[in-house]
Design a protein around this motif. Structure first.
Motif, PDB file in Angstrom:
ATOM      1  N   SER A  96       0.832  -1.195   0.000  1.00 22.87           N
ATOM      2  CA  SER A  96       0.000   0.000   0.000  1.00 22.87           C
ATOM      3  C   SER A  96       0.875   1.257   0.000  1.00 22.87           C
ATOM      4  CB  SER A  96      -0.932  -0.032   1.212  1.00 22.87           C
ATOM      5  OG  SER A  96      -1.673   1.147   1.294  1.00 22.87           O
ATOM      6  N   ARG A 153     -11.777 -10.085   5.508  1.00 21.51           N
ATOM      7  CA  ARG A 153     -10.310 -10.074   5.492  1.00 21.51           C
ATOM      8  C   ARG A 153      -9.770 -10.816   6.708  1.00 21.51           C
ATOM      9  NH1 ARG A 153      -6.650  -7.870   2.026  1.00 21.51           N
ATOM     10  NH2 ARG A 153      -8.256  -8.648   0.648  1.00 21.51           N
ATOM     11  N   ASP A 180      -4.936   4.404   0.036  1.00 17.67           N
ATOM     12  CA  ASP A 180      -5.262   4.115  -1.366  1.00 17.67           C
ATOM     13  C   ASP A 180      -6.178   5.182  -1.964  1.00 17.67           C
ATOM     14  OD1 ASP A 180      -3.763   1.815  -1.040  1.00 17.67           O
ATOM     15  OD2 ASP A 180      -5.482   0.453  -0.930  1.00 17.67           O
TER      16      ASP A 180
HETATM   17  O1   DC Z   1      -5.663  -5.808  -4.057  1.00 20.06           O
HETATM   18  P1   DC Z   1      -4.549  -5.976  -3.043  1.00 20.06           P
HETATM   19  O2   DC Z   1      -5.035  -5.861  -1.624  1.00 20.06           O
HETATM   20  O3   DC Z   1      -3.772  -7.244  -3.290  1.00 20.06           O
HETATM   21  O4   DC Z   1      -3.538  -4.755  -3.316  1.00 20.06           O
HETATM   22  C1   DC Z   1      -2.430  -4.500  -2.489  1.00 20.06           C
HETATM   23  C2   DC Z   1      -2.082  -3.010  -2.512  1.00 20.06           C
HETATM   24  O5   DC Z   1      -1.650  -2.659  -3.817  1.00 20.06           O
HETATM   25  C3   DC Z   1      -3.239  -2.071  -2.198  1.00 20.06           C
HETATM   26  O6   DC Z   1      -3.178  -1.578  -0.865  1.00 20.06           O
HETATM   27  C4   DC Z   1      -3.098  -0.920  -3.145  1.00 20.06           C
HETATM   28  C5   DC Z   1      -2.165  -1.405  -4.210  1.00 20.06           C
HETATM   29  N1   DC Z   1      -2.784  -1.513  -5.527  1.00 20.06           N
HETATM   30  C6   DC Z   1      -2.842  -0.375  -6.282  1.00 20.06           C
HETATM   31  O7   DC Z   1      -2.425   0.699  -5.825  1.00 20.06           O
HETATM   32  N2   DC Z   1      -3.324  -0.432  -7.552  1.00 20.06           N
HETATM   33  C7   DC Z   1      -3.795  -1.579  -8.058  1.00 20.06           C
HETATM   34  N3   DC Z   1      -4.273  -1.611  -9.306  1.00 20.06           N
HETATM   35  C8   DC Z   1      -3.791  -2.758  -7.259  1.00 20.06           C
HETATM   36  C9   DC Z   1      -3.287  -2.692  -5.982  1.00 20.06           C
END
Ligand code: DC
Length: 219
Positions: A96, A153, A180
């Protein structure tokens, strides 16, 4: 055909994206796994995820490959399969943080788009419909109540052997969401033409049925 699915953590994106891809016979692209791989590499190298210069300096040394075999996404980082290491709370937090760095996003963009050239794809993430595949003919934005998301989660983490209090999962999820949504580089936001689905009270199968109705109308 590209189907873009975006939304925050815990809305069930991965589950429904995998199911939808298998029902349609499309490739499945888990863009979060790529951000997680960069997060993992940063931790392995002892770099602070906030250190933009150090993280940027690491990128040219990384070789990332993503493959789908038996409906499972496998990511290899510099030739080693790291799939099993990507879903820990430490890697979630690092992913993140590094995902807010514009250089990281720019580095991962062509990797994601190359997969889109391999055939029809169901791609899921945070900016798939807005930045990676803005011309995707079908876009979805998934949402769910924060308590439902934290509960989902938490169950996943406990099933994977991470014993902890649900309050901790809930706080981590809220922190990740804020990051995010508020970062300046490609923040989590719904595309104007996305179909919104609230998954709080729907099973994965019900979400997929709704999506299939939209996708098949476009085929
Ligand atoms: O979907 P995930 O929880 O596996 O993603 C992990 C981190 O990656 C999430 O906190 C934000 C980032 N991410 C992003 O910024 N853009 C994306 N297209 C996918 C994930």
């Amino acid at each position: 055909m590209i189907v873009a699915i975006d939304g925050p953590a815990g809305v069930g994106k991965s589950t429904v994206a995998k199911l939808l891809a298998s029902r349609l016979g499309f490739l499945y692209l888990d863009t979060g796994a790529l951000y997680r791989s960069v997060g993992l590499a940063v931790l392995h190298h002892g770099i602070q995820p906030h250190d933009e210069t150090a993280v940027g300096g690491l990128l040219p040394k990384l070789s990332l490959k993503i493959e789908v075999a038996n409906h499972t996404v496998h990511v290899s980082l510099n030739g080693k399969d790291v799939t099993g290491e990507l879903r820990t709370p430490a890697v979630s937090a690092a992913a993140s943080i590094v995902s807010a760095i514009p250089e990281v996003r720019a580095w991962l963009l062509p990797i994601q788009r190359q997969i889109g050239q391999k055939g029809s794809v169901v791609a899921e993430g945070r900016d798939v419909g807005t930045k990676v595949f803005p011309a995707a003919p079908v876009k979805f934005f998934l949402e769910a109540d924060p308590t439902v998301r934290a509960d989902r989660r938490h169950r996943e983490l406990v099933a994977a052997g991470h014993s902890r209090a649900i309050e901790q999962t809930s706080a981590e999820l809220a922190g990740r969401d804020n990051r995010d949504r508020s970062r300046s580089a490609a923040p989590l936001v719904a595309a104007d033409d996305a179909h919104h689905i609230d998954t709080s009270r729907l099973s994965a199968e019900e979400v997929v049925e709704r999506m299939l109705a939209v996708v098949t109308a476009k085929l």
